[in-house]
Design a protein around this motif. Structure first.
Motif, PDB file in Angstrom:
ATOM      1  N   HIS A   1      21.493  33.717  35.549  1.00 50.36           N
ATOM      2  CA  HIS A   1      22.495  34.565  35.419  1.00 50.36           C
ATOM      3  C   HIS A   1      22.938  35.179  36.801  1.00 50.36           C
ATOM      4  O   HIS A   1      22.215  35.492  37.541  1.00 50.36           O
TER       5      HIS A   1
ATOM      6  N   HIS B   1      25.644  37.907  38.462  1.00 54.31           N
ATOM      7  CA  HIS B   1      26.363  39.323  38.196  1.00 54.31           C
ATOM      8  C   HIS B   1      26.552  40.035  39.260  1.00 54.31           C
ATOM      9  O   HIS B   1      25.654  40.473  40.262  1.00 54.31           O
TER      10      HIS B   1
ATOM     11  N   THR C   1      31.871  41.079  37.098  1.00 52.73           N
ATOM     12  CA  THR C   1      31.695  39.718  36.779  1.00 52.73           C
ATOM     13  C   THR C   1      30.673  39.146  36.888  1.00 52.73           C
ATOM     14  O   THR C   1      29.603  39.721  37.193  1.00 52.73           O
ATOM     15  N   GLU C   2      30.418  38.032  35.632  1.00 50.19           N
ATOM     16  CA  GLU C   2      28.983  37.510  35.732  1.00 50.19           C
ATOM     17  C   GLU C   2      29.495  35.956  35.178  1.00 50.19           C
ATOM     18  O   GLU C   2      30.610  35.621  34.845  1.00 50.19           O
ATOM     19  N   SER C   3      28.400  35.150  35.511  1.00 53.27           N
ATOM     20  CA  SER C   3      28.544  33.706  34.898  1.00 53.27           C
ATOM     21  C   SER C   3      27.135  33.255  34.762  1.00 53.27           C
ATOM     22  O   SER C   3      26.230  33.870  35.373  1.00 53.27           O
ATOM     23  N   TYR C   4      26.974  32.244  33.969  1.00 54.32           N
ATOM     24  CA  TYR C   4      25.752  31.537  33.596  1.00 54.32           C
ATOM     25  C   TYR C   4      25.752  30.093  33.680  1.00 54.32           C
ATOM     26  O   TYR C   4      26.835  29.519  33.688  1.00 54.32           O
TER      27      TYR C   4
ATOM     28  N   THR D   1      28.007  25.435  32.012  1.00 53.30           N
ATOM     29  CA  THR D   1      28.599  26.555  33.002  1.00 53.30           C
ATOM     30  C   THR D   1      29.639  27.269  32.161  1.00 53.30           C
ATOM     31  O   THR D   1      30.123  26.657  31.193  1.00 53.30           O
ATOM     32  N   SER D   2      29.411  28.459  32.239  1.00 52.46           N
ATOM     33  CA  SER D   2      30.351  29.471  31.452  1.00 52.46           C
ATOM     34  C   SER D   2      31.786  29.588  32.204  1.00 52.46           C
ATOM     35  O   SER D   2      32.445  30.123  31.767  1.00 52.46           O
ATOM     36  N   ARG D   3      31.811  28.923  33.431  1.00 47.03           N
ATOM     37  CA  ARG D   3      32.916  28.852  33.932  1.00 47.03           C
ATOM     38  C   ARG D   3      34.190  27.893  33.502  1.00 47.03           C
ATOM     39  O   ARG D   3      35.192  28.098  33.899  1.00 47.03           O
TER      40      ARG D   3
ATOM     41  N   ASP E   1      30.875  25.365  40.942  1.00 53.24           N
ATOM     42  CA  ASP E   1      31.009  26.495  41.736  1.00 53.24           C
ATOM     43  C   ASP E   1      32.299  26.602  42.552  1.00 53.24           C
ATOM     44  O   ASP E   1      32.470  26.011  43.629  1.00 53.24           O
TER      45      ASP E   1
ATOM     46  N   ASP F   1      34.639  33.905  38.487  1.00 63.20           N
ATOM     47  CA  ASP F   1      33.962  33.162  37.161  1.00 63.20           C
ATOM     48  C   ASP F   1      34.606  32.835  35.820  1.00 63.20           C
ATOM     49  O   ASP F   1      34.205  32.538  34.843  1.00 63.20           O
ATOM     50  N   TYR F   2      35.845  33.236  35.893  1.00 65.58           N
ATOM     51  CA  TYR F   2      36.847  32.945  34.592  1.00 65.58           C
ATOM     52  C   TYR F   2      37.982  32.122  34.980  1.00 65.58           C
ATOM     53  O   TYR F   2      39.089  32.609  34.610  1.00 65.58           O
TER      54      TYR F   2
END
Length: 246
Positions: A27, A29, A51-54, A81-83, A130, A135-136
Motif C-alpha cells: 500500500h 500513500h 493519493t494512494e495505490s495498491y 495493480t490499482s492503477r 509504475d 495513481d489514477y
C-alpha cells in the motif's frame, strides 16, 4: 506485507525438490496539507492532497535438480495493480530457467584443469505498472485551479477545475527476456567467469503522448510502441597471485 511457505525434500539422493509459494500486499500513500493567507491577511486558503495505490501479488517457484547435474527453475507471478481498470488490473508473468552442470558428467570428471562448467538457458516475462502520472491514470479526475485562476460570469468570479488526462484502456507494460549463458572455471577457480547472450523485447510501453488541442487536456498515457535490445556480456574473475610472502 509478505508471506511465503517453502518446502524442500531429497529423494534417493538423486532428486531434489524445493517448492515455494507466497503472497505480497503493498500500500502506497501520500498526503499533503497546507494553509496560507493572502497579503491582506484575510481569506485563508487551505490545500489538501491525498493519493494512494495498491499492488497485490501471488507468486510461486519450483526448483528441481537431478543428480546435482540437470537443473530446472520455474516461477509464476500474478500481479494486480490499482492503477489500471478492472479489465486490465491483473498480469500473469511466467519464467523458466534450465541448467546443465557439464563438469559433473563422466567425460569431464578427469579433466583437472576445468573446475567448473555450466550451461544455462533462461526465458521469462516481467511487468511494469509504475508511471509518473499518479495513481489514477485510468479514471477521469479534475484538478482545482489556483487562487486567482477564476472564470467570470457577469460580476461573479467562479473557481475553475481542469481535467487531467486519463486512459481507461491502460494495461501492463511487459518485457520478454531470453538468454543463454556459460559459466566456467579453471585451475580450482583461479580463473573463472561467464559468457552470456541476451535478447530483451519490451512491448506496450507506458508512454506519455501529446493529444490534439481540442481533446480537453494536453497529455495522455498510452501503451505505445515496442523496443528491443540484444547483446553479449563477458565477465572474468582471476586470482593472479595467492602467496603469503608476496
Amino acid at each position: 506485507l509478505d508471506f511465503y511457505l517453502q518446502y524442500a525434500k531429497d529423494f534417493n539422493e538423486k532428486h531434489h525438490f524445493d517448492i515455494m509459494a507466497g503472497y505480497s500486499w503493498q500500500h502506497f500513500h501520500r498526503s499533503t496539507e497546507n494553509a496560507y493567507n493572502n497579503l491582506n491577511g484575510d481569506n485563508p486558503t487551505s490545500y489538501i492532497f491525498k493519493t494512494e495505490s495498491y499492488l497485490i501479488s501471488f507468486f510461486g517457484r519450483v526448483n528441481y535438480s537431478f543428480m546435482n547435474r540437470y537443473l530446472i527453475t520455474a516461477t509464476l507471478r500474478n500481479d494486480g495493480t490499482s492503477r489500471f481498470s478492472k479489465d486490465n488490473r491483473w498480469g500473469l508473468f511466467p519464467s523458466v530457467a534450465l541448467g546443465w552442470k557439464i563438469k559433473e558428467e563422466g567425460f569431464m570428471k578427469d579433466v583437472d584443469a576445468v573446475s567448473d562448467l555450466k550451461l544455462r538457458l533462461g526465458y521469462g516475462i516481467t511487468g511494469q505498472q509504475d508511471i509518473s502520472q499518479g495513481d489514477y491514470p485510468y479514471m477521469a479526475t479534475y484538478f482545482a485551479g489556483q487562487d486567482g485562476a477564476y472564470y467570470q460570469f457577469g460580476d461573479q468570479f467562479v473557481p475553475i477545475a481542469r481535467p487531467d488526462g486519463y486512459n481507461p484502456n491502460l494495461k501492463w507494460e511487459t518485457t520478454l527476456t531470453r538468454n543463454i549463458g556459460l559459466d566456467f572455471g579453471f585451475w580450482n577457480g583461479r580463473l573463472s567467469g561467464s559468457l552470456d547472450a541476451y535478447w530483451n523485447t519490451t512491448k506496450d510501453l507506458l508512454m506519455q503522448t501529446t493529444l490534439p488541442k481540442g481533446a480537453g487536456y494536453e497529455f495522455q498515457y498510452q501503451n505505445f510502441g515496442q523496443t528491443s535490445n540484444k547483446g553479449i556480456e563477458l565477465a572474468l574473475d582471476a586470482l593472479l597471485v595467492d602467496q603469503k610472502d608476496f
